[in-house]
Design a protein around this motif. Structure first.
Motif, PDB file in Angstrom:
ATOM      1  N   ASN A 151      13.949   4.030   2.521  1.00  0.00           N
ATOM      2  CA  ASN A 151      12.767   4.235   2.668  1.00  0.00           C
ATOM      3  C   ASN A 151      12.035   2.859   2.877  1.00  0.00           C
ATOM      4  OD1 ASN A 151      12.829   7.060   2.490  1.00  0.00           O
ATOM      5  ND2 ASN A 151      12.366   6.923   0.230  1.00  0.00           N
ATOM      6  N   MET A 152      12.366   2.021   2.074  1.00  0.00           N
ATOM      7  CA  MET A 152      11.973   0.543   2.398  1.00  0.00           C
ATOM      8  C   MET A 152      12.215   0.106   3.672  1.00  0.00           C
ATOM      9  SD  MET A 152      10.025  -0.008  -0.089  1.00  0.00           S
ATOM     10  CE  MET A 152       9.542   1.819  -0.176  1.00  0.00           C
ATOM     11  N   LYS A 153      13.560   0.096   3.817  1.00  0.00           N
ATOM     12  CA  LYS A 153      14.008  -0.273   5.340  1.00  0.00           C
ATOM     13  C   LYS A 153      13.253   0.404   6.497  1.00  0.00           C
ATOM     14  CE  LYS A 153      18.812  -1.099   3.781  1.00  0.00           C
ATOM     15  NZ  LYS A 153      20.156  -0.638   3.998  1.00  0.00           N
ATOM     16  N   GLU A 154      13.038   1.541   6.403  1.00  0.00           N
ATOM     17  CA  GLU A 154      12.509   2.321   7.403  1.00  0.00           C
ATOM     18  C   GLU A 154      10.934   1.861   7.459  1.00  0.00           C
ATOM     19  OE1 GLU A 154      11.239   7.170   8.498  1.00  0.00           O
ATOM     20  OE2 GLU A 154      12.580   6.456   6.916  1.00  0.00           O
ATOM     21  N   GLY A 196      11.912   0.417 -12.482  1.00  0.00           N
ATOM     22  CA  GLY A 196      12.099  -0.756 -13.345  1.00  0.00           C
ATOM     23  C   GLY A 196      13.425  -1.563 -12.991  1.00  0.00           C
ATOM     24  N   ILE A 197      14.059  -1.062 -11.782  1.00  0.00           N
ATOM     25  CA  ILE A 197      15.194  -1.835 -11.437  1.00  0.00           C
ATOM     26  C   ILE A 197      14.918  -2.496  -9.962  1.00  0.00           C
ATOM     27  CG2 ILE A 197      17.708  -1.630 -10.598  1.00  0.00           C
ATOM     28  CD1 ILE A 197      17.619   1.058 -11.909  1.00  0.00           C
ATOM     29  N   PRO A 198      15.059  -4.009  -9.958  1.00  0.00           N
ATOM     30  CA  PRO A 198      15.005  -4.591  -8.652  1.00  0.00           C
ATOM     31  C   PRO A 198      15.512  -4.032  -7.543  1.00  0.00           C
ATOM     32  CG  PRO A 198      15.410  -6.096 -10.355  1.00  0.00           C
ATOM     33  CD  PRO A 198      15.737  -4.796 -10.980  1.00  0.00           C
ATOM     34  N   LEU A 199      14.842  -3.804  -6.562  1.00  0.00           N
ATOM     35  CA  LEU A 199      15.209  -2.914  -5.287  1.00  0.00           C
ATOM     36  C   LEU A 199      15.687  -4.070  -4.264  1.00  0.00           C
ATOM     37  CD1 LEU A 199      15.652  -0.181  -4.044  1.00  0.00           C
ATOM     38  CD2 LEU A 199      13.424   0.049  -3.421  1.00  0.00           C
ATOM     39  N   CYS A 200      14.530  -4.654  -3.703  1.00  0.00           N
ATOM     40  CA  CYS A 200      14.528  -5.865  -2.723  1.00  0.00           C
ATOM     41  C   CYS A 200      13.164  -6.577  -2.642  1.00  0.00           C
ATOM     42  CB  CYS A 200      14.657  -4.824  -1.121  1.00  0.00           C
ATOM     43  SG  CYS A 200      13.250  -3.762  -1.116  1.00  0.00           S
ATOM     44  N   SER A 201      13.318  -7.596  -1.685  1.00  0.00           N
ATOM     45  CA  SER A 201      12.058  -8.339  -1.551  1.00  0.00           C
ATOM     46  C   SER A 201      11.796  -8.559  -0.335  1.00  0.00           C
ATOM     47  CB  SER A 201      12.116  -9.846  -2.434  1.00  0.00           C
ATOM     48  OG  SER A 201      13.206 -10.505  -1.629  1.00  0.00           O
ATOM     49  N   GLN A 202      10.378  -8.712   0.082  1.00  0.00           N
ATOM     50  CA  GLN A 202       9.987  -8.799   1.813  1.00  0.00           C
ATOM     51  C   GLN A 202       9.419 -10.408   1.710  1.00  0.00           C
ATOM     52  OE1 GLN A 202       6.370  -6.878   2.503  1.00  0.00           O
ATOM     53  NE2 GLN A 202       6.986  -6.316   4.641  1.00  0.00           N
ATOM     54  N   ASP A 203       9.922 -10.822   2.939  1.00  0.00           N
ATOM     55  CA  ASP A 203       9.196 -12.048   2.953  1.00  0.00           C
ATOM     56  C   ASP A 203       8.195 -12.315   3.591  1.00  0.00           C
ATOM     57  OD1 ASP A 203       9.930 -11.807   5.814  1.00  0.00           O
ATOM     58  OD2 ASP A 203      11.728 -12.907   5.938  1.00  0.00           O
ATOM     59  N   THR A 217      21.895   4.350  -8.421  1.00  0.00           N
ATOM     60  CA  THR A 217      21.900   5.656  -8.335  1.00  0.00           C
ATOM     61  C   THR A 217      21.790   6.142  -6.670  1.00  0.00           C
ATOM     62  OG1 THR A 217      19.544   5.885  -8.626  1.00  0.00           O
ATOM     63  CG2 THR A 217      21.219   5.973 -10.648  1.00  0.00           C
ATOM     64  N   ASP A 218      21.703   7.400  -6.605  1.00  0.00           N
ATOM     65  CA  ASP A 218      21.546   8.002  -5.317  1.00  0.00           C
ATOM     66  C   ASP A 218      20.040   7.834  -5.048  1.00  0.00           C
ATOM     67  OD1 ASP A 218      24.239   8.591  -4.697  1.00  0.00           O
ATOM     68  OD2 ASP A 218      23.824  10.444  -5.372  1.00  0.00           O
ATOM     69  N   ASN A 219      19.057   8.036  -5.993  1.00  0.00           N
ATOM     70  CA  ASN A 219      17.874   7.997  -5.905  1.00  0.00           C
ATOM     71  C   ASN A 219      17.265   6.383  -5.374  1.00  0.00           C
ATOM     72  OD1 ASN A 219      17.355  10.649  -6.352  1.00  0.00           O
ATOM     73  ND2 ASN A 219      16.879  10.295  -8.558  1.00  0.00           N
ATOM     74  N   TRP A 220      18.169   5.641  -6.146  1.00  0.00           N
ATOM     75  CA  TRP A 220      17.615   3.949  -5.838  1.00  0.00           C
ATOM     76  C   TRP A 220      18.305   3.769  -4.115  1.00  0.00           C
ATOM     77  CZ3 TRP A 220      20.115  -0.377  -4.240  1.00  0.00           C
ATOM     78  CH2 TRP A 220      19.638  -1.537  -4.596  1.00  0.00           C
ATOM     79  N   ARG A 254       0.681  -1.316  -0.058  1.00  0.00           N
ATOM     80  CA  ARG A 254      -0.130   0.015  -0.073  1.00  0.00           C
ATOM     81  C   ARG A 254       0.964   1.425  -0.077  1.00  0.00           C
ATOM     82  NH1 ARG A 254      -3.139  -3.077   3.779  1.00  0.00           N
ATOM     83  NH2 ARG A 254      -4.970  -3.779   3.039  1.00  0.00           N
ATOM     84  N   LYS A 255       2.045   1.276   0.536  1.00  0.00           N
ATOM     85  CA  LYS A 255       2.846   2.374   0.741  1.00  0.00           C
ATOM     86  C   LYS A 255       4.163   2.639  -0.432  1.00  0.00           C
ATOM     87  CE  LYS A 255       2.681   1.419   5.636  1.00  0.00           C
ATOM     88  NZ  LYS A 255       1.911   2.695   6.000  1.00  0.00           N
ATOM     89  N   LEU A 256       4.064   1.780  -1.414  1.00  0.00           N
ATOM     90  CA  LEU A 256       5.138   1.675  -2.271  1.00  0.00           C
ATOM     91  C   LEU A 256       5.081   2.939  -3.428  1.00  0.00           C
ATOM     92  CD1 LEU A 256       5.541  -2.008  -3.395  1.00  0.00           C
ATOM     93  CD2 LEU A 256       6.827  -0.791  -1.795  1.00  0.00           C
ATOM     94  N   SER A 257       3.693   3.237  -3.636  1.00  0.00           N
ATOM     95  CA  SER A 257       3.715   4.462  -4.615  1.00  0.00           C
ATOM     96  C   SER A 257       4.189   5.788  -4.019  1.00  0.00           C
ATOM     97  CB  SER A 257       2.259   4.493  -5.180  1.00  0.00           C
ATOM     98  OG  SER A 257       1.435   4.939  -3.929  1.00  0.00           O
ATOM     99  N   LYS A 258       4.022   5.869  -2.735  1.00  0.00           N
ATOM    100  CA  LYS A 258       4.568   7.116  -2.170  1.00  0.00           C
ATOM    101  C   LYS A 258       5.848   7.197  -2.401  1.00  0.00           C
ATOM    102  CE  LYS A 258       4.738   9.316   2.492  1.00  0.00           C
ATOM    103  NZ  LYS A 258       4.497   9.045   3.825  1.00  0.00           N
TER     104      LYS A 258
END
Length: 218
Positions: A64-67, A34-41, A55-58, A10-14
């Motif tokens: 943000n995903m970790k937080e 479009g670049i794989p970032l991580c996966s959540q179990d 990149t720095d944005n990546w 639900r939060k990804l688009s933010k």
């Protein structure tokens, strides 16, 4: 998907991210531009794709995903171990924390996710009033702490106060030639602390020049 994965999706688009659930391995696959970032179990933990050229944005998106996953694990675990409010009018809520006559409660909907609130409750805990509702867990934790008196709200900075402090820090750093190294380091540390509490101050740093421009355009 588990509740942890549904909440993160639900939060990804933010954060400019997209997600795709992998039924075979039961993981939520997350990408940024479009670049794989991580996966959540299924238990809400991340596996990082650290072998990519990024990149720095990546990197910021990964941070943000970790937080977010850490925050989701915190409130989901609180919710899952919490008891019902035990009050017919608010039976869909669970009692996640309480102190004195203030209670922090949460409810979950598969369609909409979580809603949190703080209430003032009666002495016998048979009724509640003056709810402060929000989907923001950070906000409801702060509201609980201040409403219950665990921390004096006068000892906290509001967003406007934090922005004004950042303006003063920036002005001092740019215009005071007599700062020692230790003083510069202390100002930088204070600025980072304010930005941690209010991330928008880092994304769009306030300055006196911005304030002057706004006033002239009015």
């Amino acid at each position: 998907m588990t509740i942890y994965q549904q909440e993160l999706l639900r939060k990804l688009s933010k954060y400019g991210c997209t997600g795709q659930y992998n039924e075979e391995c039961k993981r939520l696959e997350i990408s940024y531009s479009g670049i794989p970032l991580c996966s959540q179990d299924k238990d809400g933990f991340l596996q990082y794709h650290g072998d990519k050229t990024v990149t720095d944005n990546w990197k910021a998106a990964l941070a943000n995903m970790k937080e977010q996953t850490a925050k989701i694990r915190e409130y989901v675990r609180m919710y899952e171990t919490a008891l019902s409010m035990g009050i017919p009018d608010v039976s869909e809520y669970r009692r996640m924390a309480e102190y004195g006559n203030i209670v922090l409660a949460g409810m979950y909907s598969e369609q909409h996710g979580f809603m949190f609130t703080t209430w003032r409750q009666s002495a016998d805990k048979s009724s509640v009033a003056h709810g402060d509702y929000t989907p923001d867990f950070d906000y409801v934790k702060e509201a609980f702490i201040t409403r219950s008196g665990l921390l004096d709200k006068n000892k906290l900075f509001t967003e406007d106060e934090a922005a004004n402090l950042c303006r003063c820090i920036g002005y001092t750093q740019n215009n005071c030639e007599n700062l020692t190294y230790e003083q510069e380091w202390e100002l930088k540390s204070l600025e980072e602390k304010l930005q941690y509490g209010y991330p928008q101050l880092k994304e769009d740093p306030p300055s006196f020049e911005q304030t002057d421009t706004t006033q002239q355009n009015m």
